[in-house]
Design an enzyme around this catalytic site. Sequence first.
Site, PDB file in Angstrom:
ATOM      1  N   TYR A  38      -1.786  -0.391  10.758  1.00  0.00           N
ATOM      2  CA  TYR A  38      -1.637  -0.638   9.107  1.00  0.00           C
ATOM      3  C   TYR A  38      -0.993  -0.442   8.412  1.00  0.00           C
ATOM      4  CZ  TYR A  38      -3.749  -1.458   4.102  1.00  0.00           C
ATOM      5  OH  TYR A  38      -3.987  -1.129   2.918  1.00  0.00           O
ATOM      6  N   SER A  97       0.630  -1.455   0.295  1.00  0.00           N
ATOM      7  CA  SER A  97       0.115   0.078  -0.313  1.00  0.00           C
ATOM      8  C   SER A  97       1.025   1.057   0.064  1.00  0.00           C
ATOM      9  CB  SER A  97      -1.291  -0.017   1.097  1.00  0.00           C
ATOM     10  OG  SER A  97      -1.098   0.711   1.869  1.00  0.00           O
TER      11      SER A  97
END
Length: 253
Positions: A150, A137
């Site tokens: 995250y 990501s």
Amino acid sequence: MAQSGKHALVTGGGSGIGLATANALVKAGWTVTLAGRNKTKLLAAQTATNASSIAITDVTDAEAVQSTVQAAIKQNGRIGLLVNNAGGVISASFEKTSLKAWRETLDLNLMGAVHGIQAVLPGMKAAGHGRIVNIASTAGLVGYRYVSAYVAAKHAVVGLTKALALELAKTGITVNAVCPGYTDTDVIATAVATISKSSGRSTQEALATFTAANPQGRLVKPEEVAAAVMWLASDEAAAVNGIALPVAGGEVS
């Protein structure tokens, strides 16, 4: 039985980026095994993509992943491509992120990739060829508020990618990461709905929270991420190793 080396295992294959990747792979002649926890989604994805098989598995369970890989190999031949796509995010401030949430986030986003790689690596090394693509990501390249666990997990995935790429550089196996920005998936749709409900803002106003991060002013399409995976999986990308490729409209470089 798959053509030797043309068997791909895609985790988190029931929707979003995993579904788009599976669809692109099948169209390019790959035999695809879709792995995930939701049988209903996987069956629908199999129908939509014409994937060869599905595997109900939890990537946080190392033994389950080993069993899944062995069953997939028995059914479809050796795995030439692993796409570690399974992941998820828990949103909260750092102070409100519990230790349980930290463990769950790291187990899913980081250890899920570790388990997949550990399971397929012996076969790839024996064959002298393989492709490992980790879906990270932009959160693996920069920081974002309210998703510290995250961000930490995805940074770790990028670090794992770089380290393993060096270890395997002379084996015929490449290891790369794709780093999508905010992508048009169920995760973003749910987040938009949550923001709209809690803030009273319209859906379009809530969506702008995410599209504003992309200089192109839009969400990334899952198919655009899949295209990056397809390139990294190709023979033409044999010299591409250890990169973290942003697919984010210029948000990061």
